[in-house]
Each structure stands twice: as C-alpha cells, then as structure tokens.
Motif scaffolding. Structure first.
Motif, mmCIF file in Angstrom:
data_model
loop_
_atom_site.group_PDB
_atom_site.id
_atom_site.type_symbol
_atom_site.label_atom_id
_atom_site.label_comp_id
_atom_site.label_asym_id
_atom_site.label_seq_id
_atom_site.Cartn_x
_atom_site.Cartn_y
_atom_site.Cartn_z
ATOM 1 N N LEU A 87 0.857 -1.188 0.000
ATOM 2 C CA LEU A 87 0.000 0.000 0.000
ATOM 3 C C LEU A 87 0.893 1.238 0.000
ATOM 4 C CD1 LEU A 87 -2.904 1.157 0.240
ATOM 5 C CD2 LEU A 87 -2.617 1.065 2.732
ATOM 6 N N ILE A 88 0.783 2.061 -1.039
ATOM 7 C CA ILE A 88 1.689 3.214 -1.159
ATOM 8 C C ILE A 88 0.969 4.557 -1.020
ATOM 9 C CG2 ILE A 88 3.390 1.978 -2.552
ATOM 10 C CD1 ILE A 88 2.175 3.284 -5.040
ATOM 11 N N SER A 89 -0.365 4.568 -1.106
ATOM 12 C CA SER A 89 -1.080 5.841 -0.954
ATOM 13 C C SER A 89 -2.546 5.597 -0.623
ATOM 14 C CB SER A 89 -0.969 6.688 -2.233
ATOM 15 O OG SER A 89 -1.580 6.029 -3.321
ATOM 16 N N VAL A 90 -3.116 6.531 0.123
ATOM 17 C CA VAL A 90 -4.563 6.541 0.394
ATOM 18 C C VAL A 90 -5.011 7.996 0.322
ATOM 19 C CG1 VAL A 90 -6.428 5.930 1.966
ATOM 20 C CG2 VAL A 90 -4.320 4.595 1.991
ATOM 21 N N ASN A 91 -5.877 8.314 -0.627
ATOM 22 C CA ASN A 91 -6.283 9.700 -0.828
ATOM 23 C C ASN A 91 -7.778 9.816 -1.071
ATOM 24 O OD1 ASN A 91 -3.593 11.053 -0.890
ATOM 25 N ND2 ASN A 91 -3.289 9.737 -2.665
ATOM 26 N N GLN A 92 -8.315 10.946 -0.639
ATOM 27 C CA GLN A 92 -9.689 11.304 -0.984
ATOM 28 C C GLN A 92 -9.647 12.078 -2.298
ATOM 29 O OE1 GLN A 92 -11.545 14.273 1.541
ATOM 30 N NE2 GLN A 92 -13.593 13.454 1.161
ATOM 31 N N HIS A 93 -10.520 11.742 -3.231
ATOM 32 C CA HIS A 93 -10.581 12.481 -4.495
ATOM 33 C C HIS A 93 -11.338 13.779 -4.258
ATOM 34 C CE1 HIS A 93 -10.748 13.292 -8.753
ATOM 35 N NE2 HIS A 93 -12.069 13.379 -8.706
ATOM 36 N N ASN A 94 -10.606 14.901 -4.369
ATOM 37 C CA ASN A 94 -11.160 16.214 -4.041
ATOM 38 C C ASN A 94 -11.796 16.139 -2.659
ATOM 39 O OD1 ASN A 94 -10.250 17.238 -6.492
ATOM 40 N ND2 ASN A 94 -12.132 16.659 -7.551
ATOM 41 N N PHE A 95 -13.050 16.585 -2.510
ATOM 42 C CA PHE A 95 -13.748 16.415 -1.236
ATOM 43 C C PHE A 95 -14.931 15.482 -1.431
ATOM 44 C CE2 PHE A 95 -16.119 17.740 2.616
ATOM 45 C CZ PHE A 95 -15.087 17.716 3.531
ATOM 46 N N ASP A 96 -14.830 14.647 -2.482
ATOM 47 C CA ASP A 96 -15.916 13.724 -2.803
ATOM 48 C C ASP A 96 -15.850 12.491 -1.912
ATOM 49 O OD1 ASP A 96 -16.616 15.488 -4.792
ATOM 50 O OD2 ASP A 96 -15.444 14.443 -6.323
ATOM 51 N N ARG A 97 -16.915 11.720 -1.932
ATOM 52 C CA ARG A 97 -16.953 10.478 -1.148
ATOM 53 C C ARG A 97 -16.341 9.340 -1.962
ATOM 54 N NH1 ARG A 97 -23.054 10.167 0.531
ATOM 55 N NH2 ARG A 97 -23.283 11.217 -1.479
ATOM 56 N N VAL A 98 -15.096 9.551 -2.333
ATOM 57 C CA VAL A 98 -14.337 8.597 -3.140
ATOM 58 C C VAL A 98 -12.947 8.456 -2.536
ATOM 59 C CG1 VAL A 98 -13.389 8.080 -5.417
ATOM 60 C CG2 VAL A 98 -15.604 9.234 -5.233
ATOM 61 N N PHE A 153 -13.643 9.465 -12.965
ATOM 62 C CA PHE A 153 -14.201 9.856 -11.678
ATOM 63 C C PHE A 153 -15.578 10.492 -11.887
ATOM 64 C CE2 PHE A 153 -9.720 9.785 -10.355
ATOM 65 C CZ PHE A 153 -9.831 9.085 -9.163
ATOM 66 N N PRO A 154 -16.457 10.365 -10.896
ATOM 67 C CA PRO A 154 -17.756 11.049 -10.986
ATOM 68 C C PRO A 154 -17.537 12.555 -10.968
ATOM 69 C CG PRO A 154 -17.417 10.158 -8.791
ATOM 70 C CD PRO A 154 -16.307 9.622 -9.629
ATOM 71 N N PRO A 155 -18.488 13.333 -11.482
ATOM 72 C CA PRO A 155 -18.345 14.801 -11.458
ATOM 73 C C PRO A 155 -18.098 15.287 -10.035
ATOM 74 C CG PRO A 155 -20.242 14.141 -12.777
ATOM 75 C CD PRO A 155 -19.755 12.900 -12.102
ATOM 76 N N SER A 156 -17.092 16.120 -9.873
ATOM 77 C CA SER A 156 -16.717 16.592 -8.540
ATOM 78 C C SER A 156 -17.702 17.623 -8.011
ATOM 79 C CB SER A 156 -15.315 17.194 -8.559
ATOM 80 O OG SER A 156 -14.351 16.187 -8.660
ATOM 81 N N GLN A 157 -17.898 17.561 -6.710
ATOM 82 C CA GLN A 157 -18.748 18.527 -6.026
ATOM 83 C C GLN A 157 -17.871 19.661 -5.476
ATOM 84 O OE1 GLN A 157 -22.163 17.841 -6.129
ATOM 85 N NE2 GLN A 157 -21.388 16.175 -7.412
#
Length: 339
Positions: A87-98, A153-157
């Motif tokens: 495991l080399i990274s864990v990130n949230q995509h923008n402020f989305d629930r992804v 990715f889904p459209p970002s909020q």
C-alpha cells in the motif's frame, strides 16, 4: 448511524489510513455481496482488516470474522492482482466520497477505488486507469464502469476547503431554499454537518439562505464555524480524536455509564443501543449530548457497527437457506395455502 459517510468522515479516514502505508495486502474476501474485506499487514504491527460496506462505510478492524472458504470471483481478482502488493497511498478524491488506494506489486501499479455514494462500488484499475474489474457494472450518463473501459471519476462537487466568505455569500444569495439544505447541497457539507454548523453559528437551519446572505454578522459567524471545523478536520490524525454521540430512545431514563474493563460484547451491546452519530469534528458536537472519545474514527465505527458487519458471511448463508434453487425466496406453506 448515518446511512452514508460524509466527505468529512472520508477525509479523516484517509488521514488515519496513511498510517498503514507500507503495509502488504495478504488476503481479500467478500463475505457478502455488500462487503469487501482487505486483510493487510502493517510493519511491526498485527494484521488488520480494511472493511468496505458498499455505499455505507469504510473502516479498519481487528475483530475475528468468518470468511468464505471459497472466494468469490471478485475476491479472486483482488487476490490475483493485490497479493502481497504494498500500500503506497490513500487519498480522498477532491472532497468527494471517493477513496483511492494506491498499490505497488509484482504486476505493477494498481489503484483500488472505493465509491461511497449511492449504492457504492469498488473498482480495481491499472496504471493506465483502465478498469480491471468493478464489483458491479454500472452505466451513468457520463461514465461507464465496466471491465476494459477507462475509469472516469464522478463529477466533482464543491470543495469546502476552497470556499471563502465571498463564495459562501454567493451560494446563499442564489438559493431560495433553507440555509441547511443549501449548505448541504451547494457547499457539499452533507445534511448533518450543515445542520450542525448552522446551530454552532447561532442560526436557524430553516432560515431562507438568501436572507442570511444579507446579514454580515450572520455570514461571518457561519464562515468562522466552517473554518474551525475544517481546521480541526485537516489536523494531524494522531492528535485529533473522533466521537460517538449517544442518545436514549427512552427520554425518561438516563444513559448509564459504560463501566471500565467492559467486555467486547458489553461494549457492542452498549453502542448498539445508545449510539446515534459519529463525527471527527468536535467543535460542532452539541455539548449537551453525551459523547465518547476515540483515538481514531475507524475505532468509533468499529465499536458501533463492527459486530453487525462481522456477521456478513453468516447472513449470506442464511439468505441462501431462505431461497430456492432459482434464487427466489422460498414460499412458506401458509402462503401456499392462502394462494
């Protein structure tokens, strides 16, 4: 508990999961169609499970759990590509629930994407962002989640971290809805954080948003409350805590204290009965409501929902017993006679 995690919860979970960087993925399981479990081995620590419940929650747990002897097709794919991957990274995509998990293994670089909205999904993609396998195939207006397709990715909020007082004012001015509903949708705060921020600012969540934008004092109070929440959320995960709010459905009976040295079963029973909410941001917690502190938000979620999620495999087997060979629910003898 809230049916789905918010962007706030996802941000804190990602921060906490970064402590697991360098771990190796040992096994992958699918105890139930709704659940994926990744068993990882951190450096110099016991192994731990990352539990993904589709569309609802993701957390870490060290509970004992029953898993299928025969892995599902999706679990087999995960084992093939992620076996002993680091495991080399864990990130949230923008402020989305992804959430995006980055892995490095013998096969190369891969990402496991967990979408925590709607019905949820888990998608394994390669270093070129091509989908190796989604948990469920889905087709949306602007993207297709299918093996061999390019992941999109889904459209970002809206990202609340990028809001200033001017943009908050603009959002409120252009809305004809209540303040809490406007902040929940347009500012991407979600219902519970939008309501909590209104109350911590001394504002009625049911006020018309455009009216609030005309009052400079109210606008400043609202923005200051948002800044405090975001500052706390972006702090060091090893320093900041998380909390479970407790309520009793019987208003005439006070909530008893949880005795020190309680067994796991006693704690599970307690939180199952009294827990109502989890938050990683204390400054919007109502101090009049009893709340318990946890070092990590994943510990709080596990204390509340861990026992139920551990029974996923047993529930799956029970569902099989209740269905016939065609997959339909078995008809009770009484229902046959009535028909």
């Amino acid at each position: 508990m809230q049916e789905q995690m918010s962007g706030f919860d996802i941000r804190r979970i990602c921060s906490e999961f970064n402590e697991f960087l360098g771990s190796h993925c040992k096994k992958s399981y699918q105890p139930h169609h709704e659940q994926i479990v990744l068993r990882i081995k951190p450096r110099d620590k016991p192994q731990i499970d990352i539990v993904i419940v589709r569309g609802k929650r993701i957390y870490a747990s060290r509970r004992d759990r029953l898993v299928p002897r025969q892995p599902s097709p999706f679990a087999m794919i995960l084992r093939k590509y992620l076996a002993n991957a680091r495991l080399i990274s864990v990130n949230q995509h923008n402020f989305d629930r992804v959430i995006v998990f980055g892995f490095e293994g013998k096969i190369g670089s891969m990402k496991l994407i967990v979408e925590c909205f709607r019905n949820g999904n888990v998608i394994l993609i390669d270093e070129n962002d091509t989908i190796i396998q989604p948990l469920t195939h889905s087709k949306y207006q602007d993207r297709i989640l299918k093996k061999g397709m390019k992941y999109k990715f889904p459209p970002s909020q809206t990202d609340p971290f990028k809001l200033d007082i001017g943009s908050i004012k603009e959002i409120l001015e252009q809305s004809d809805k209540q303040l809490a509903r406007t902040l929940a949708g347009k500012a991407n705060l979600g219902n519970r954080y939008a309501n909590a921020l209104c109350l911590s600012s001394g504002l009625n969540p049911d006020m018309i948003a455009s009216e609030v934008s005309k009052d400079k004092k109210n606008l400043n109070n609202l923005f200051k409350s948002l800044e405090k929440a975001l500052d706390e959320l972006s702090g060091n995960a090893s320093v900041n805590k998380s909390w479970i709010w407790l309520k009793n459905s019987d208003l005439d009976t006070p909530i008893p204290e949880l005795p020190e040295g309680s067994t796991i079963k006693e704690r599970d029973d307690y939180y199952e009965k009294y827990a109502t909410e989890i938050t990683p941001v204390k400054n919007i917690v109502d101090e009049d409501i009893i709340h318990h502190e946890f070092q990590y938000i994943w510990q709080a979620i596990d204390s509340w929902k861990g026992r139920f999620d551990c029974s996923a495999y047993q529930r799956r087997e029970q569902e099989k017993l209740e269905k016939g060979n065609d997959g339909r629910p078995l008809e009770l003898e009484e229902d046959k006679l009535k028909r």
